[in-house]
Design a protein around this motif. Structure first.
Motif, mmCIF file in Angstrom:
data_model
loop_
_atom_site.group_PDB
_atom_site.id
_atom_site.type_symbol
_atom_site.label_atom_id
_atom_site.label_comp_id
_atom_site.label_asym_id
_atom_site.label_seq_id
_atom_site.Cartn_x
_atom_site.Cartn_y
_atom_site.Cartn_z
ATOM 1 N N HIS A 67 -11.061 2.726 9.950
ATOM 2 C CA HIS A 67 -9.952 3.564 9.504
ATOM 3 C C HIS A 67 -9.725 3.424 8.004
ATOM 4 O O HIS A 67 -8.624 3.617 7.519
ATOM 5 C CB HIS A 67 -8.669 3.193 10.245
ATOM 6 N N ARG A 68 -10.756 3.080 7.282
ATOM 7 C CA ARG A 68 -10.602 2.933 5.843
ATOM 8 C C ARG A 68 -10.403 4.291 5.187
ATOM 9 O O ARG A 68 -10.957 5.293 5.608
ATOM 10 C CB ARG A 68 -11.841 2.255 5.236
ATOM 11 N N ILE A 69 -9.657 4.292 4.115
ATOM 12 C CA ILE A 69 -9.468 5.536 3.373
ATOM 13 C C ILE A 69 -10.758 5.882 2.651
ATOM 14 O O ILE A 69 -11.393 5.033 2.057
ATOM 15 C CB ILE A 69 -8.307 5.380 2.379
ATOM 16 N N SER A 70 -11.153 7.140 2.726
ATOM 17 C CA SER A 70 -12.412 7.566 2.137
ATOM 18 C C SER A 70 -12.189 8.027 0.697
ATOM 19 O O SER A 70 -12.004 9.199 0.416
ATOM 20 C CB SER A 70 -13.020 8.704 2.956
ATOM 21 N N PRO A 87 -12.969 -0.960 -0.961
ATOM 22 C CA PRO A 87 -11.771 -1.148 -0.139
ATOM 23 C C PRO A 87 -10.964 -2.384 -0.528
ATOM 24 O O PRO A 87 -9.763 -2.447 -0.270
ATOM 25 C CB PRO A 87 -12.343 -1.294 1.286
ATOM 26 N N ALA A 88 -11.606 -3.350 -1.155
ATOM 27 C CA ALA A 88 -10.910 -4.582 -1.529
ATOM 28 C C ALA A 88 -9.728 -4.325 -2.450
ATOM 29 O O ALA A 88 -8.765 -5.112 -2.463
ATOM 30 C CB ALA A 88 -11.891 -5.550 -2.196
ATOM 31 N N ILE A 133 -5.551 0.056 -7.645
ATOM 32 C CA ILE A 133 -5.723 1.297 -6.885
ATOM 33 C C ILE A 133 -5.000 2.470 -7.546
ATOM 34 O O ILE A 133 -5.393 3.626 -7.372
ATOM 35 C CB ILE A 133 -5.246 1.120 -5.416
ATOM 36 N N SER A 134 -3.954 2.201 -8.321
ATOM 37 C CA SER A 134 -3.188 3.286 -8.941
ATOM 38 C C SER A 134 -4.056 4.149 -9.849
ATOM 39 O O SER A 134 -3.796 5.338 -10.026
ATOM 40 C CB SER A 134 -2.008 2.719 -9.739
#
Length: 279
Positions: free
Chosen positions: A230-233, A240-241, A249-250
């Motif tokens: 269910h990781r965001i693509s 993902p880390a 991530i921003s």
């Protein structure tokens, strides 16, 4: 969940005519949280609610701005919203094996998303907020300058039944001739969305105003849900880390909203020596 010490502290710092106060203390007691939830007509409040934590920035003339958890929660939509319900349903489907999965779809925003940008202070004198095209010079803020005072105040945090995090905190740093404030709401619902709502405030000593920027970034679509993954693509170069690191991530989230405002100070005799133009 992040580890938070519960040793109470209150730090004061004077910057010219400004007094900065950062207070940090215990999580609210359950009975107080229950009473507050009833007052706010919400079935639940964040697991870790620091109702007495505050960042307070006040001018000697009485006006100013503060940041506190209760006012931040007042900006949460406590009624169902079609977008939020859709996210909740997708989250529920992706976590169908969770015993808590059905608890999140209620008549309130279970993500505690808030567009809070601070609480203006002052009785007779108050800051006037108006739109502007001026932007905060972020490159200037990257310059290495002595930090005379720094505080990071957590207002609330919730782990969303161990499937993400919702939190809001406010940081301030005071340099010799200016101060900078970052109020950040960070939401991650695993496999469903990542959202960051930032409010930045900047003030230099000779100015008669604060400059504010509201910047909302979010990723609410294009997800990978193959099998149990269910990781965001995101694009392939986003590991993902870093999904759990708001600062990292921003930079990879699509920009949804930018609003720039000028917070003009009321005219007082003590400001007669200030310059009109921040430039």
């Amino acid at each position: 969940m992040m580890s938070h010490g519960f040793k109470s502290s209150k730090q004061d710092f004077t910057f010219g005519p400004w007094k900065v106060t950062a207070a940090k203390t215990h999580i609210m007691k359950s009975k107080d949280i229950e009473r507050l939830a009833e007052e706010m007509n919400m079935p639940a409040l964040p697991e870790m609610l620091f109702g007495d934590n505050v960042l307070h920035i006040k001018h000697t003339d009485g006006f100013g701005i503060e940041f506190n958890a209760i006012d931040a929660l007042k900006r949460v939509n406590n009624m169902q919203d079609s977008v939020k319900v859709a996210c909740a349903q997708e989250w529920q489907e992706s976590r169908a094996d969770s015993e808590h999965s059905k608890e999140v779809v209620k008549h309130y925003d279970w993500t505690y998303t808030t567009d809070y940008r601070g609480t203006l202070l002052g009785e007779d004198l108050k800051i006037e907020v108006m739109p502007t095209t001026e932007r905060i010079d972020m490159e200037k803020l990257k310059a290495r300058e002595q930090i005379m005072f720094f505080e990071d105040v957590l207002l609330f945090e919730d782990e969303l039944h161990d499937h993400g995090v919702s939190m809001i905190s406010v940081k301030i740093r005071v340099m010799p001739t200016s101060f900078f404030v970052l109020l950040r709401f960070f939401l991650r619902v695993d496999g469903v969305l990542i959202r960051i709502n930032d409010t930045r405030l900047y003030h230099e000593a000779s100015w008669k105003e604060l400059y504010a920027e509201r910047v909302h970034n979010s990723r609410e679509q294009n997800f990978s849900t193959q099998g149990n993954d269910h990781r965001i693509s995101f694009t392939s170069h986003v590991p993902p880390a870093i999904y759990t690191d708001p600062n990292e991530i921003s930079q990879h989230l699509p920009l949804k909203l930018t609003e720039c405002e000028k917070l003009e100070f009321p005219e007082t005799s003590s400001q007669s020596g200030c310059t009109d133009n921040p430039q």
